[in-house]
Design an enzyme around this catalytic site. Sequence first.
Site, PDB file in Angstrom:
ATOM      1  N   GLY A  40       0.788  -1.227   0.000  1.00 21.23           N
ATOM      2  CA  GLY A  40       0.000   0.000   0.000  1.00 21.23           C
ATOM      3  C   GLY A  40       0.816   1.271   0.000  1.00 21.23           C
TER       4      GLY A  40
ATOM      5  NE  ARG B  75       4.817  -9.115   1.364  1.00 18.55           N
ATOM      6  CZ  ARG B  75       5.231  -7.968   1.885  1.00 18.55           C
ATOM      7  NH1 ARG B  75       5.101  -7.752   3.168  1.00 18.55           N
ATOM      8  NH2 ARG B  75       5.749  -7.038   1.128  1.00 18.55           N
TER       9      ARG B  75
ATOM     10  CG  ASP C 130       0.958  -8.506   6.431  1.00 20.67           C
ATOM     11  OD1 ASP C 130       0.341  -8.890   7.437  1.00 20.67           O
ATOM     12  OD2 ASP C 130       1.328  -7.334   6.261  1.00 20.67           O
ATOM     13  CG  ASN C 131       4.830  -7.445   8.760  1.00 20.75           C
ATOM     14  OD1 ASN C 131       4.881  -6.949   7.645  1.00 20.75           O
ATOM     15  ND2 ASN C 131       4.320  -6.813   9.798  1.00 20.75           N
TER      16      ASN C 131
ATOM     17  CG  ASP D   1       7.098  -3.828   7.225  1.00 20.04           C
ATOM     18  OD1 ASP D   1       7.463  -2.642   7.249  1.00 20.04           O
ATOM     19  OD2 ASP D   1       5.919  -4.157   7.054  1.00 20.04           O
TER      20      ASP D   1
END
Length: 465
Positions: free
Chosen positions: A92, A187, A258-259, A268
């Site tokens: 995003g 991921r 997602d990390n 991240d």
Amino acid sequence: MPVSPIFSPSRAHADLGETLYDLVAAAEFPKLTLRHRDQRWAARVGLDTLSDAEWLAHFGRFEPLPGSFEAPLALRYHGHQFRHYNPDLGDGRGFLFAQMHDLRDGRLLDLATKGSGQTPWSRGADGRLTLKGGMREILATSMLEAQGVETSKTFSLIETGEELFRNDEPSPTRAAVLVRLSHSHLRIGTFQRLAYLRDAETMRRLLSHIILRYLPEAEAPSEPERIARFFAATTRRVARMGAQWMAAGFVHGVLNTDNINVTGESFDYGPWRWLPKYDPAFTAAYFDHGGLYAYGRQPETLQWNLAQLGSSLLQLEGDGDLKTPLQAELNAFGPLFQREFAAAVLWRLGLAPRDPDRDATLAAAFFSALQASEAPFEQAFFDWRGGRLREGYEGPAFQPFRDALEGYAPSGPAHPYFEGAPCTLLIEEVEALWAPIAERDDWQPLHDKLAAIEVMRQAYAGLTD
């Protein structure tokens, strides 16, 4: 100068097809001021010959690197965020800008952004990054690398001349665009999205891509065996990553699916923290009210996340039974983690390993002593480096550890770093580094801190210069 002639670009991710990404364009920023470039890692990929003007062109205006993508790719994925499934995720405020190979070991590496503008997955946000957030990511990646953690590298930070409004910072605040160097941005959430869409064909293509490019040890003659080996390889790597965090006293803060990438490299960094002292309940994110991602819960969270990957892979089950081998590999996470944890603790203590059982006993004894004594976390590792004993640890809390140390030898020669004071990165230190930047644009304290962290990295790596 242009890129080095030994620069080895790639377009490998584009081979996966546009079901896994969207072609996007970077934001146009009003002003570009270079604040950080990692020249050591730039040399590892053949980009160290760029002038500052060329650096700004590639990593501020995102002019394509020769031989890589003509346009950036915003990656598509889903994920569990604090255990709640979100099907509206994706890059995003970033994108995959370029790929190339590590000139030392041949690994395929990504250059991906943070704060490069809006994408189809921005969900109404501005797609930007605060300068303070970028500074914090430089510190996190530098410190983690120094402590032996498999981590992304903060390759570039450029201030963009914009003002941002944020609820968690005094606003308006300065903006920046960051580029990270990482070993894959594929991921657990990438697989979750395909499982959600019931797109087994693309998942098979993704699996083949990952095995070919990142995990060749998972190759096997049959699909069920390949899936099981892939899951085993990812489980091993994620266990190692988590063990390294724990030995470093690091709290990631937002361990959403997602990390977590499939190569087991940490990336991240948002609301991270380092422990002042051993505390399993210590949290990094102010919004983690229940302590879901507390320091002591990181191993179980990683295993839970791996279970979501396993569930996604069941989409490929076909006529075979994947549940049994995948569950067996998931059950192996605990022993794998304990083995990797012992190895990470011994590495940080500068002790040569002996045998797995004794190493595990030693690591457990050291952490029990940390808990009982409430000794400063980094200071204790520093003071016991090479098995030596400094003053201040004579009490009963460290006696089991002293007993377990018998027979252990240093893993290498002493480094001058360990004769001074330990380098730490507690939250109050971070705030003290940001204050002169915010108040008078003084970056020297940050540069001094990064220099101290580099000395620490060299000391742990056994380097003499």
